[in-house]
Design an enzyme around this catalytic site. Structure first.
Site, PDB file in Angstrom:
ATOM      1  N   CYS A 128      15.021  63.553  21.985  1.00 53.50           N
ATOM      2  CA  CYS A 128      14.816  62.121  22.192  1.00 53.50           C
ATOM      3  C   CYS A 128      16.138  61.441  22.554  1.00 53.50           C
ATOM      4  O   CYS A 128      16.677  61.685  23.617  1.00 53.50           O
ATOM      5  CB  CYS A 128      14.143  61.508  20.965  1.00 53.50           C
ATOM      6  SG  CYS A 128      13.439  59.882  21.277  1.00 53.50           S
TER       7      CYS A 128
ATOM      8  N   HIS B 257       9.394  65.259  19.547  1.00 53.16           N
ATOM      9  CA  HIS B 257      10.132  65.524  18.305  1.00 53.16           C
ATOM     10  C   HIS B 257       9.581  66.746  17.574  1.00 53.16           C
ATOM     11  O   HIS B 257       8.751  66.589  16.674  1.00 53.16           O
ATOM     12  CB  HIS B 257      10.021  64.313  17.373  1.00 53.16           C
ATOM     13  CG  HIS B 257      10.841  63.145  17.789  1.00 53.16           C
ATOM     14  ND1 HIS B 257      12.161  63.012  17.444  1.00 53.16           N
ATOM     15  CD2 HIS B 257      10.533  62.059  18.527  1.00 53.16           C
ATOM     16  CE1 HIS B 257      12.640  61.868  17.944  1.00 53.16           C
ATOM     17  NE2 HIS B 257      11.668  61.276  18.609  1.00 53.16           N
TER      18      HIS B 257
ATOM     19  N   GLU C 161      11.006  68.367  15.309  1.00 51.12           N
ATOM     20  CA  GLU C 161      11.413  68.272  13.897  1.00 51.12           C
ATOM     21  C   GLU C 161      10.475  67.363  13.093  1.00 51.12           C
ATOM     22  O   GLU C 161      10.555  67.312  11.876  1.00 51.12           O
ATOM     23  CB  GLU C 161      12.874  67.796  13.805  1.00 51.12           C
ATOM     24  CG  GLU C 161      13.111  66.299  13.914  1.00 51.12           C
ATOM     25  CD  GLU C 161      12.971  65.733  15.330  1.00 51.12           C
ATOM     26  OE1 GLU C 161      12.456  66.436  16.217  1.00 51.12           O
ATOM     27  OE2 GLU C 161      13.360  64.565  15.525  1.00 51.12           O
TER      28      GLU C 161
END
Lengths: 90, 236
Positions: free
Chosen positions: B86, B203, B205
């Protein structure tokens, strides 16, 4: 050394999609300005720079554009001298 | 895997990245963007999502000139794996570690939702634990994720197979409707020429455990751990 007032204009490169310009264009048309053919949104950055001459000031601002102020992938820039200011340093 | 998670003022994905590294058995450490000589001890460098410097000027622009970035560039040039997610992707583009730029989403709206991305390559250090063509559900959260590059760059990226993730629909097809931000060729993630630097808008994560909606991001981190282990074994 004198202090110079510079105006840097950063604008989206030709051909690149400019979502903000597109949205504003749509708004202007819906407000009754169908004659608007295109809108592009850029930004103006005002710099107050100490330099030995106009040329020096413009060269410094151009270097700043290349390093930080504009992204060459998406933006073009212009540097214009807006004036020599009062209170110049010796 | 000893991983440096870089924190910039305005980062907000650094804690998620830290946790993701822990979840795959790695050892994360926060590294502040002003720390000098900080990266020597690490095997991987991770740049988090967020709004470094408030996204002022351009997303990632000011972060890309932070003191730590010189070291990130050196780390990448030496072949070390670098992941930018990002805002981290935006920063890697601004730092010229990846080509192109991320501009305002085509629809002008901040997009925060789960999207589907297709894995285009499984031979990078970041994707070995995925299957080619696998469709993942991973969240996005960005206002400037619209990937743009000049025609020559796009042709090179496609020609060299450097698009790693692409936005697709449920059937795995890269349609306009499945493109959340207007990115060229539905590009969601790319690698550099050497293949050791990846940038992506989704994302992974934030997709580590099914309790948060998806665990599809996990394989990116296990791939990285696996590639480091095998490259260490190879050099021993």
């Amino acid at each position: 050394m004198s202090r110079y007032h510079l105006e840097v204009r950063v604008k989206p490169r030709p051909g690149l999609l400019d979502p903000q310009g597109k949205a504003i264009h749509g708004a202007l048309r819906s407000l009754g300005w169908p004659e608007v053919d295109d809108v592009r949104v850029g930004k103006a950055i005002y710099l107050y720079v100490d330099a030995s001459s106009e040329k020096d000031a413009i060269e410094k601002a151009t270097a700043m554009c290349r390093k930080l102020l504009a992204n060459p992938v998406t933006e073009d820039f212009e540097v214009a001298l807006a004036g020599r200011l009062q209170g110049a340093r010796a | 895997m000893k991983a440096a998670v870089i924190s910039f003022p305005g980062s907000n994905g650094d804690y998620d990245l830290y946790k993701a590294v822990q979840l795959v058995g790695g050892t994360p450490t926060f590294v502040w963007h002003r720390d000098k000589g900080a990266l020597k001890a690490y095997e991987a460098v991770l740049l988090p999502g967020g709004f470094s410097y408030g996204d002022y000027l351009r997303a990632g622009a000011i972060a890309s000139l932070s003191p730590i970035m010189e070291e990130v560039v050196a780390f990448a040039k030496a072949g070390g794996p670098v992941v930018g997610i990002c805002n981290g992707f935006q920063t890697l583009c601004e730092a010229h570690l990846l080509p192109g730029a991320l501009i305002r989403n085509e629809a002008l709206r901040f997009a925060s939702k789960h999207v589907r991305v297709r894995v285009e390559r499984t031979d990078t250090a970041f994707t070995t634990d995925y299957a080619k063509g696998q469709v993942l559900s991973i969240p996005i959260a960005h206002g400037e994720g619209n990937y743009e590059a000049d025609k020559g760059t796009l042709e090179r990226l496609e020609g060299e197979g450097r698009v790693v993730f692409r936005y697709v629909d449920a059937a795995g097809v890269a349609t306009d409707a499945a493109n959340p931000n207007g990115s060229w060729h539905n590009i969601a993630g790319i690698v550099n020429e050497a293949g050791n630097v990846i940038g992506m808008m989704p994302h992974p994560e934030r997709a580590m455990e099914t309790i948060v909606g998806s665990a599809d991001g996990r394989a990116l981190f296990t791939s990285l751990v696996g590639s480091l282990t095998s490259s260490l074994a190879g050099s021993a």
